[in-house]
Design a protein around this motif. Structure first.
Motif, mmCIF file in Angstrom:
data_model
loop_
_atom_site.group_PDB
_atom_site.id
_atom_site.type_symbol
_atom_site.label_atom_id
_atom_site.label_comp_id
_atom_site.label_asym_id
_atom_site.label_seq_id
_atom_site.Cartn_x
_atom_site.Cartn_y
_atom_site.Cartn_z
ATOM 1 N N VAL A 100 80.809 22.863 82.299
ATOM 2 C CA VAL A 100 80.560 24.257 82.694
ATOM 3 C C VAL A 100 80.936 25.207 81.557
ATOM 4 C CG1 VAL A 100 81.276 26.085 84.284
ATOM 5 C CG2 VAL A 100 80.831 23.786 85.161
ATOM 6 N N SER A 119 80.970 24.605 78.374
ATOM 7 C CA SER A 119 79.985 24.509 77.288
ATOM 8 C C SER A 119 78.758 25.366 77.586
ATOM 9 C CB SER A 119 79.568 23.053 77.082
ATOM 10 O OG SER A 119 80.650 22.269 76.651
ATOM 11 N N LEU A 120 78.278 25.302 78.817
ATOM 12 C CA LEU A 120 77.100 26.091 79.198
ATOM 13 C C LEU A 120 77.386 27.596 79.069
ATOM 14 C CD1 LEU A 120 75.973 24.089 82.370
ATOM 15 C CD2 LEU A 120 74.824 24.147 80.140
ATOM 16 N N CYS A 121 78.572 28.003 79.519
ATOM 17 C CA CYS A 121 78.918 29.427 79.475
ATOM 18 C C CYS A 121 79.165 29.903 78.049
ATOM 19 C CB CYS A 121 80.152 29.675 80.341
ATOM 20 S SG CYS A 121 79.870 29.415 82.106
ATOM 21 N N GLY A 162 77.826 28.622 75.475
ATOM 22 C CA GLY A 162 76.508 28.632 74.862
ATOM 23 C C GLY A 162 75.761 29.919 75.143
ATOM 24 N N LEU A 163 75.938 30.474 76.354
ATOM 25 C CA LEU A 163 75.299 31.738 76.711
ATOM 26 C C LEU A 163 75.804 32.871 75.818
ATOM 27 C CD1 LEU A 163 73.651 33.631 78.548
ATOM 28 C CD2 LEU A 163 75.617 33.687 80.111
#
Length: 246
Positions: A219, A221-223, A225-226
């Motif tokens: 989670v 990493s995804l955030c 990345g944003l």
């Protein structure tokens, strides 16, 4: 001499990077392609690299705030939620006796994040509130690490990391979108956090086997990345200078 060199190498590698059985696999049997031991070596190396790198990850952000004498563009709520997530990971890992290489960066990132929290409050003219916040946080941390806190509470705190990370990063993303720029966000810090969270997915699976830890880093990493994508999108957009009061 060969025996002395072998003994020195063993003292350096075991148990810092390899368990003794893997040392024997590599340097006694010379099976350098032993997959389970290679995974351990890569995981330990990555983990220690992340911990070492975390000493400086947020320093560019701190220096950028100090240099600008402003925390414009940073969401205080986002920084505080990130602090909650780092605290949960650190306390959960200590209580469960996970290897330091699997969570050590949380300690150093926590110290840097709480510094950023104080600086944001300070440059908003709330220095007294910032000092009170530091004292309150230290007290809460001592209580969490004491025998007074049940393990179930620590587990709930770690489980809350996912929503904390998501909400915190979305708040920062919303701030960036609303401002039309990324303000005093440091590109170095953002990209290092993104790369570190990606690497932590592998090391947490390898070293702890804890799905809660691994899920948190997915989670994260995804955030991260944003925010990294926004930073690239707004790369050439500068924050407007505030007019000096006459």
């Amino acid at each position: 001499m060969a025996a002395e060199a072998d003994g020195l190498l063993k003292r350096v590698l075991v148990p810092l990077l390899l368990p003794e059985k893997c040392y024997d696999q590599f340097f006694v049997q010379w099976d350098l392609l032993h997959i389970p031991c290679l995974k351990i070596l890569i995981s330990k190396g990555l983990g220690l690299g992340i911990v070492a790198g975390s000493l400086l990850v947020k320093l560019p952000q701190v220096l950028k705030i100090l240099g600008a004498k402003s925390a414009e563009g940073l969401s205080l709520q986002s920084v505080m939620l990130e602090l909650v997530a780092l605290t949960g990971t650190m306390v959960y890992s200590i209580v469960n006796n996970f290897p330091f290489s699997s969570w050590g960066e949380a300690l150093f990132l926590m110290l840097q994040t709480i510094t950023i929290c104080f600086l944001v409050l300070h440059y908003r003219g709330q220095t007294v509130t910032g000092v009170a916040f530091l004292a309150g946080y230290a007290l809460v941390l001592l209580i969490l690490l004491s025998p007074l806190t049940p393990l179930a509470v620590i587990t709930i705190l770690q489980a809350s990391n996912m929503p904390s990370v998501v909400v915190g990063k979305l708040l920062q993303a919303a701030t960036n979108y609303r401002n039309g720029h990324t303000g005093q966000l440091s590109a170095v810090t953002v990209f290092l956090l993104f790369g570190g969270s990606l690497a932590r997915i592998f090391t947490s699976i390898q070293e702890t086997g804890d799905p809660l830890m691994a899920g948190t880093f997915v989670v994260s990493s995804l955030c991260n990345g944003l925010i990294a994508a926004q930073l690239l999108f707004y790369w050439n957009v500068k924050a407007p200078r505030r007019k000096k009061e006459e």
